[in-house]
Write an enzyme that holds these catalytic residues in place. Structure first.
Site, PDB file in Angstrom:
ATOM      1  N   ASP A  71       0.856  -1.186   0.000  1.00 52.17           N
ATOM      2  CA  ASP A  71       0.000   0.000   0.000  1.00 52.17           C
ATOM      3  C   ASP A  71       0.890   1.233   0.000  1.00 52.17           C
ATOM      4  OD1 ASP A  71       0.067   1.020   3.104  1.00 52.17           O
ATOM      5  OD2 ASP A  71       0.038  -1.176   3.022  1.00 52.17           O
ATOM      6  N   ASP A 160      -9.909   3.553   5.459  1.00 50.29           N
ATOM      7  CA  ASP A 160      -8.798   3.506   6.411  1.00 50.29           C
ATOM      8  C   ASP A 160      -9.247   4.273   7.650  1.00 50.29           C
ATOM      9  OD1 ASP A 160      -6.474   3.789   7.873  1.00 50.29           O
ATOM     10  OD2 ASP A 160      -5.282   4.634   6.235  1.00 50.29           O
ATOM     11  N   GLU A 162      -8.487   4.645  11.641  1.00 52.99           N
ATOM     12  CA  GLU A 162      -7.459   4.334  12.641  1.00 52.99           C
ATOM     13  C   GLU A 162      -7.174   5.562  13.486  1.00 52.99           C
ATOM     14  OE1 GLU A 162      -3.318   4.410  11.091  1.00 52.99           O
ATOM     15  OE2 GLU A 162      -4.249   4.157   9.104  1.00 52.99           O
TER      16      GLU A 162
END
Length: 272
Positions: A71, A160, A162
């Site tokens: 990634d 994503d 987090e």
């Protein structure tokens, strides 16, 4: 005419020195984290993993076949895709967007470059739940690289979600408010693309910030982040991971991942 006596100005000098010392103390008292806060837009997958979960070891080979991936974000700039392909990497995700204020300036080189060497590729969105709604960010993502096409080489988009690199870990949200924000994003993304987005997260963050919510596991594939010899305990609801980010210090680009299956399973996810 006034007589100047030696030492008559010492109290004033001491007062000024005291003020300077107090000001210096205040400057030094500012938390280091405030000075270290990254610029908006610079976040990337796993930005908080090393700080919160640590790093230990490399994956232990298992019986199941796994497929190597990477990634990337604007942090990596132009990527040497041919070199990665030669090293065995077969799939890749590129950061497309963050919040509703950032698009990756290297996205075209990364997204198209991985495709052109034969990789199966996809795009991810770095969520900032404290700036705009989940629906707003899902639309922004879909409009700026996060769309999906049934060409056998395009993976569904990734949320994503987090640690907040710019402030409070959970973006100032309660666990129920965070779950609602995520649901808003996922529902909107599916309405826009026809695909269930992949969720990228770390178990410790998910537990802290969603209350270890299990409700997304039936529809949304899990991409777990853990820099260790194994992926560890997964968030509630998921009995297996689809992808695992296992290091931020791999060869060529740093962020390396395992797909939980052979290449035909990567193709299957791309095809829905």
């Amino acid at each position: 005419m006034p007589v100047h006596r030696p030492g008559s100005v010492r109290p004033r000098h001491l007062f000024l020195a005291g003020l300077l010392l107090a000001a210096l103390t205040l400057v030094l008292a500012v938390p280091a984290s405030a000075a270290d806060t990254p610029a908006r837009g610079s976040a990337r997958m796993g930005i908080g993993v090393l700080a919160h979960d640590g790093s230990a070891g490399t994956p232990v080979p298992g019986d199941a076949t796994q497929t190597e991936g990477v990634d990337v974000s604007g942090y990596q700039g132009n990527v040497a895709w041919s070199t990665l392909w030669s090293s065995g990497v077969r799939w890749a995700y590129s950061k497309a967007t963050e919040g509703t204020y950032y698009t990756n300036p290297y996205f075209a080189q990364q997204y198209n470059g991985s495709y052109n060497v034969g990789m199966i590729r996809g795009a991810y969105h770095f969520a900032t739940p404290d700036t705009t709604s989940g629906a707003t960010q899902a639309n922004y993502f879909a409009d700026h690289g996060g769309a999906w096409s049934r060409d056998g080489k395009t993976l569904p988009g990734v949320l994503d979600i987090e640690w907040n690199p710019y402030g409070a870990a959970c973006y100032g949200k309660s666990t129920s408010a965070m779950v609602s924000w995520i649901a808003d994003f996922l529902n909107t993304y599916k309405a826009r693309t026809g695909r269930d987005a992949v969720i990228y997260t770390a178990t410790s963050w998910w537990t802290q910030c969603t209350g270890n919510y299990a409700g997304f596991a039936t529809a949304n594939p899990l991409w777990i982040a853990r820099y260790a010899t194994d992926p560890g305990t997964l968030p509630a609801g998921w009995s297996f991971y689809t992808m695992w980010q296992y290091t931020s210090s791999g060869p060529i680009v740093g962020d390396h991942d395992k797909f939980n299956g052979a290449l035909d399973r990567v193709v299957a996810l791309a095809n829905g």
